[in-house]
Structures are given as C-alpha cells and as structure tokens.
Design a protein around this motif. Structure first.
Motif, short mmCIF file in Angstrom:
data_model
loop_
_atom_site.label_atom_id
_atom_site.label_comp_id
_atom_site.label_asym_id
_atom_site.label_seq_id
_atom_site.Cartn_x
_atom_site.Cartn_y
_atom_site.Cartn_z
N GLN A 58 1.64 -15.05 12.13
CA GLN A 58 3.08 -15.26 12.33
C GLN A 58 3.87 -13.98 12.60
OE1 GLN A 58 4.75 -17.70 9.20
NE2 GLN A 58 2.88 -18.92 9.10
N ARG A 59 3.82 -13.01 11.70
CA ARG A 59 4.58 -11.76 11.87
C ARG A 59 3.70 -10.57 11.53
NH1 ARG A 59 9.59 -11.37 8.23
NH2 ARG A 59 9.88 -9.43 9.35
N GLY A 60 4.09 -9.42 12.07
CA GLY A 60 3.40 -8.18 11.74
C GLY A 60 2.88 -7.47 12.98
N LYS A 61 2.62 -6.18 12.81
CA LYS A 61 1.98 -5.40 13.87
C LYS A 61 0.48 -5.49 13.63
CE LYS A 61 1.70 -0.68 15.68
NZ LYS A 61 1.79 -1.08 17.08
N VAL A 62 -0.21 -6.20 14.52
CA VAL A 62 -1.62 -6.56 14.29
C VAL A 62 -2.51 -5.84 15.30
CG1 VAL A 62 -3.28 -8.44 14.14
CG2 VAL A 62 -0.90 -8.82 13.44
N ASP A 63 -3.61 -5.27 14.79
CA ASP A 63 -4.63 -4.67 15.64
C ASP A 63 -5.89 -5.54 15.57
OD1 ASP A 63 -3.23 -2.42 16.54
OD2 ASP A 63 -3.66 -1.33 14.70
N LEU A 64 -6.34 -6.00 16.73
CA LEU A 64 -7.59 -6.75 16.84
C LEU A 64 -8.62 -5.88 17.54
CD1 LEU A 64 -9.46 -9.29 16.97
CD2 LEU A 64 -8.30 -9.87 19.12
N SER A 65 -9.77 -5.72 16.91
CA SER A 65 -10.86 -4.94 17.51
C SER A 65 -12.13 -5.78 17.50
CB SER A 65 -11.10 -3.64 16.74
OG SER A 65 -9.93 -2.83 16.75
N ILE A 66 -12.78 -5.86 18.66
CA ILE A 66 -14.06 -6.57 18.76
C ILE A 66 -15.10 -5.57 19.27
CG2 ILE A 66 -15.34 -8.44 19.85
CD1 ILE A 66 -12.77 -10.02 20.07
N TYR A 67 -16.15 -5.38 18.48
CA TYR A 67 -17.22 -4.45 18.85
C TYR A 67 -18.50 -5.25 19.10
CZ TYR A 67 -13.97 -1.30 16.46
OH TYR A 67 -12.85 -0.63 16.06
N VAL A 68 -19.20 -4.89 20.18
CA VAL A 68 -20.45 -5.58 20.54
C VAL A 68 -21.59 -4.58 20.51
CG1 VAL A 68 -21.67 -6.89 22.30
CG2 VAL A 68 -19.22 -7.25 21.97
N GLU A 69 -22.61 -4.91 19.76
CA GLU A 69 -23.81 -4.06 19.69
C GLU A 69 -25.01 -4.87 20.17
OE1 GLU A 69 -26.58 -1.93 16.24
OE2 GLU A 69 -24.54 -2.61 15.77
N PHE A 70 -25.68 -4.37 21.20
CA PHE A 70 -26.85 -5.06 21.75
C PHE A 70 -28.05 -4.81 20.84
CE2 PHE A 70 -24.09 -4.75 25.40
CZ PHE A 70 -24.25 -5.97 26.03
N THR A 71 -28.66 -5.89 20.39
CA THR A 71 -29.80 -5.79 19.46
C THR A 71 -31.13 -6.17 20.12
OG1 THR A 71 -29.38 -8.06 18.71
CG2 THR A 71 -28.36 -6.28 17.47
N GLY A 72 -31.06 -6.65 21.35
CA GLY A 72 -32.28 -7.05 22.06
C GLY A 72 -32.58 -6.12 23.21
N GLU A 73 -33.45 -6.56 24.11
CA GLU A 73 -33.84 -5.73 25.24
C GLU A 73 -32.84 -5.79 26.37
OE1 GLU A 73 -37.67 -6.99 26.41
OE2 GLU A 73 -38.68 -6.28 24.61
#
Length: 285
Positions: A58-73
């Motif tokens: 609803q309210r606020g200064k929001v930071d969204l971070s999505i990190y992707v780490e490849f674990t396969g070939e």
C-alpha cells in the motif's frame, strides 16, 4: 492494529537449472514508490509484480530485487567465437604475446560475449510470483512487529500528555486567581480611585480572554480519539497524523492563553511528547 512502513522480506526458490532470490525492502514514504531491479528477461512481467506488491504493501518506498543464479549447465551467455578470433588475429599484429594472453585481451573487447534473449516460461514466472508473495508475507510480519513497538511508544506518549493535561486542569484555578491578582494590583498602582464596575468589566474581559475550558475539553477528546484509532483493525498513519495536528493546535492555544509560567512549563512538556509522536507517525502505514 498499526503497521510500520519499515520492513524486509526475502524468499529463495529453486527451479530446474536456476536459483531465484527475491528481496523486498521498504522505508517510509507518503505514497507507494517501487524501485525494481530485476533481470531483463522478466521485464515484461514487471507490471504484474508491481500490482501484487502495491496491493499488499500500500504505502512506502519499496525496493524489489530479483537475483538469478544458474545452477545447471545451461547459460544464456555464450562466447562470440568469430568475434574473439578476429580480435586475436588483430592483436597478433600489434603485440607479441602468447595465445593465452591474446585470449585474455580478446574476451574483454566489446561483443566478445553474446547474451541470447530468453523467453520467460510461465511455470518459471509462477515460481517467481510465489517467491514474491512469500517475501511479502515476511515483510508484512516484519512491519507488524515494528508496528507493535510503535503502538506501545505512542500509547505512552499520549498517556504522558493526558497526565500533563490533568495537571493543567488542577492548576487552572490557581492561574485564574493569579490573573485576578495581577489585574487588581495593576489598578492599585494607577494611584487613582478605580471604578469598581469598570474593574469588574475588565476582569470579566480578561478572564474570558484567558479561559481555556474549551481547549482542555477538546484536547482530552482528541487524546481519547487518538487511542481509539490505534485500536482499530486498519493501520491509518494519515488519520493519526491529522489527529496529532489537532492535538498540537489545542496545546498551542493553551500555551498562548495561559499567561502563567508554571502552566506554560507543562505546555512545553506536552509539546515535547507530541513532537516524538509526530516523528513516529511518519513511519506508520
């Protein structure tokens, strides 16, 4: 029940060949302001994620971070072989170096690596969406815990103002007598025969001018309303801010009307408590 706008939530999900980490951090703000740092392949779904987060926070200064780490070939980044070989051929004509050194220099050149754009898989996005909702649950729990601490402090401050108001009420008769005495002494110092009727008229005028009965009643009502609002199911920082402004208005009027040093000292203490309340309210959802 009130909630803070400060919070942190994190969720980690594992899908084939990838580990995805979602982090949410929020601070106080007048409105909802989301800053999203997400991989480019998920950008087309950013609006969906924004809607999910805004509906929850609803309210606020929001930071969204999505990190992707490849674990396969599998990887979305490959060496651009033809470009690297061309760079090495040109470098041989410039420097005398081994093949390994030439390769090290070549891969640092522009376009040595190429990233193929991946189309987002619906199942993958469902996993990301689930992780976002888990992070939201965690950040909301964090906000609720912070809100409980804020509520305790606000109740204490409101109680302190109420106790100071009780002292003001008890002190008021003494203040009125002091005002009367100053007026009487002022007339005697004129060294003229004071007209008793005129004195009574002036006395009534000043007593009405300095009367704080309405302010005491309104301030008491505002304090009670503030406490009731704290107990409601929703967290309404804007409403609490408005009530605190009204509390401040009555406190200021009592201070300006009191014309009595001991009472003005109590008013200063009430103002100090109110300032602490206003600071806390800035962080309430």
């Amino acid at each position: 029940m009130i909630q803070s706008m400060t919070g942190f939530g994190k969720s980690i999900t594992q899908i084939p060949n990838k580990k995805i980490t979602v982090e949410l951090k929020s601070l106080n703000s007048k409105n909802f302001d989301l800053n999203a740092r997400i991989p480019s392949q998920y950008r087309e779904k950013e609006l969906d994620l924004r809607n999910i987060i805004s509906n929850s926070l609803q309210r606020g200064k929001v930071d969204l971070s999505i990190y992707v780490e490849f674990t396969g070939e599998q990887t979305s980044t490959n060496v651009n072989t033809e470009v690297v070989q061309n760079y090495m051929h040109q470098l041989r004509e410039i420097v005398n170096a081994s093949e390994v050194e030439l390769l090290k220099m070549a891969v640092k050149m522009p376009d040595a690596l190429k990233t193929e754009r991946e189309e987002i898989d619906e199942e993958e996005f469902k996993a990301i969406e689930k992780a976002v909702r888990e992070a939201l649950e965690e950040i909301n729990n964090f906000r609720t815990d912070e809100g409980e601490a804020l509520e305790k402090d606000l109740k204490l401050r409101i109680s302190n103002i109420g106790q100071l108001l009780d002292k003001v009420i008890k002190m008021d008769p003494e203040r009125v007598e002091a005002v009367k005495e100053r007026l009487r002494k002022g007339i005697e110092d004129l060294k003229e025969q004071a007209d008793e009727n005129r004195f009574e008229q002036e006395l009534v005028y000043y007593i009405e001018k300095f009367d704080i009965t309405e302010e005491k009643v309104r301030l008491d009502n505002h304090l009670e309303y503030f406490e009731k609002t704290l107990k409601t199911d929703d967290s309404n920082g804007r409403k609490l801010a408005f009530i605190s402004q009204e509390i401040g208005r009555e406190i200021n009027t009592i201070g300006s009307k009191s014309n009595f040093a001991p009472m003005q000292q109590l008013v200063v203490q009430m103002k100090d408590e109110l300032e602490k309340i206003k600071e806390q309210i800035l962080n309430i959802l």
